[in-house]
Design an enzyme around this catalytic site. Structure first.
Site, PDB file in Angstrom:
ATOM      1  N   ALA A   1      -8.021  -5.402   8.146  1.00 56.44           N
ATOM      2  CA  ALA A   1      -8.811  -4.461   7.350  1.00 56.44           C
ATOM      3  C   ALA A   1      -9.505  -5.163   6.187  1.00 56.44           C
ATOM      4  CB  ALA A   1      -7.916  -3.326   6.847  1.00 56.44           C
ATOM      5  N   ASP A   2      -8.732  -5.897   5.391  1.00 56.36           N
ATOM      6  CA  ASP A   2      -9.325  -6.608   4.257  1.00 56.36           C
ATOM      7  C   ASP A   2     -10.240  -7.733   4.719  1.00 56.36           C
ATOM      8  OD1 ASP A   2      -8.310  -5.427   1.749  1.00 56.36           O
ATOM      9  OD2 ASP A   2      -6.360  -5.911   2.589  1.00 56.36           O
TER      10      ASP A   2
ATOM     11  N   GLN B   1      -0.308 -13.722   4.204  1.00 53.45           N
ATOM     12  CA  GLN B   1      -1.461 -13.025   4.772  1.00 53.45           C
ATOM     13  C   GLN B   1      -2.756 -13.725   4.401  1.00 53.45           C
ATOM     14  OE1 GLN B   1       0.101  -8.565   4.159  1.00 53.45           O
ATOM     15  NE2 GLN B   1      -1.939  -8.686   5.053  1.00 53.45           N
TER      16      GLN B   1
ATOM     17  N   HIS C   1       0.806  -1.221   0.000  1.00 58.40           N
ATOM     18  CA  HIS C   1       0.000   0.000   0.000  1.00 58.40           C
ATOM     19  C   HIS C   1       0.841   1.274   0.000  1.00 58.40           C
ATOM     20  CE1 HIS C   1      -3.806  -2.057   0.314  1.00 58.40           C
ATOM     21  NE2 HIS C   1      -3.366  -2.768   1.339  1.00 58.40           N
TER      22      HIS C   1
ATOM     23  N   GLU D   1      -6.552 -12.897   4.527  1.00 58.62           N
ATOM     24  CA  GLU D   1      -7.332 -11.675   4.707  1.00 58.62           C
ATOM     25  C   GLU D   1      -8.613 -11.671   3.878  1.00 58.62           C
ATOM     26  OE1 GLU D   1      -4.774  -8.403   3.644  1.00 58.62           O
ATOM     27  OE2 GLU D   1      -3.627  -9.634   2.258  1.00 58.62           O
TER      28      GLU D   1
END
Length: 267
Positions: A178-179, A151, A49, A153
């Site tokens: 978050a995701d 990850q 990001h 997610e």
């Protein structure tokens, strides 16, 4: 150069030790070095990001190298070519985002290892990782010093968690709050009770499988909760958020009507 490759971050994970980290999103070696002098166990240099190029990642690895804080690189995705570049610039620990299936996990694992154990391209003579060919027997010893984290997610990844945990070469699984909360139907709400329940059960499943469990929690109470559930590598802040919060708090001391800190449960 007769050097033995070591990875203190991986060794501590093997021992089950808790490691506290910080997310680096500022893209500068200057800020990375400041963070490294603070004493965090690990520093996540974000290429997903944050707008980091390969050269940016390279310079930040150089900046933190003299210090005890261990760098973890998160590339924008887990392609074989990008993983090769990140490893060649000297990364020893990778966090690969958006791994949804065991097949993806196997592909990522293969990309990090030289033949016959994988399909990483050979180029040690021009790579910082091997000190431009000066580390003797680099290819023979590097696999043991690499640490691969993936990850989880999304709902799909949760459904496949047990199969992902079975993939050889995966050292740990990081829950992306978050995701994950968005995928479960609770966008920007990682604190929702259902999301919290899933995070807890996932952390416990990861540790029960003998793998390291990771999390990013910018709210201190959430970080403490994840540690209590068994997470053993937890990032407790993001440099850009801490910086902006500090700026806001300082300005609020001198100007009325300004907002205070904006720390939340996810970033």
């Amino acid at each position: 150069m007769n050097a033995l490759l070591t990875n203190p971050f991986k060794e501590r994970l093997r021992k089950g030790e808790v490691q506290i980290g910080l997310w680096l999103s500022s893209t500068t070696s200057y800020m990375a070095e400041i963070a490294a002098t603070s004493g965090y166990d690990w520093l996540l240099i974000d290429g997903e990001h944050a707008p980091n190029t390969i050269q940016d990642l390279y310079h930040q690895l150089q900046a933190v190298a003299p210090y005890a804080s261990q760098p973890v690189i998160r590339p924008v995705e887990g392609s074989k070519s990008l993983i090769k570049q990140v490893l060649d610039i000297g990364a020893q620990t990778l966090l690969i985002p958006m791994v949804d299936t065991a097949d993806q996990a196997r592909q990522v694992s293969s990309a990090t290892r030289y033949p016959p154990y994988g399909e990483r391209g050979v180029g040690a003579s021009v790579a910082r990782a091997a000190r431009w060919g000066r580390i003797e027997n680099y290819m023979a010893q590097v696999n043991d010093s690499l640490c691969l984290l993936v990850q989880v997610e999304s709902k799909t990844a949760l459904d496949n968690l047990d199969e992902i945990l079975d993939v050889e070469g995966i050292d740990g699984v990081f829950i992306g709050p978050a995701d994950l909360s968005a995928s479960l139907g609770y966008p920007d709400n990682a604190g929702h009770p259902e999301v919290q329940r899933i995070i807890e059960t996932s952390i416990r499943r990861i540790r029960a499988a003998g793998k390291a469990a990771g999390f990013l929690a910018v709210a201190p109470d959430m970080a403490q909760q994840c540690l209590a559930w068994g997470a053993n590598f937890v990032a407790v802040g993001v440099d850009t958020m801490l910086y902006s919060d500090a700026l806001d708090q300082r300005l609020a001391m001198f100007k009325s009507g300004k907002n205070g800190p904006r720390i939340k449960g996810s970033y």
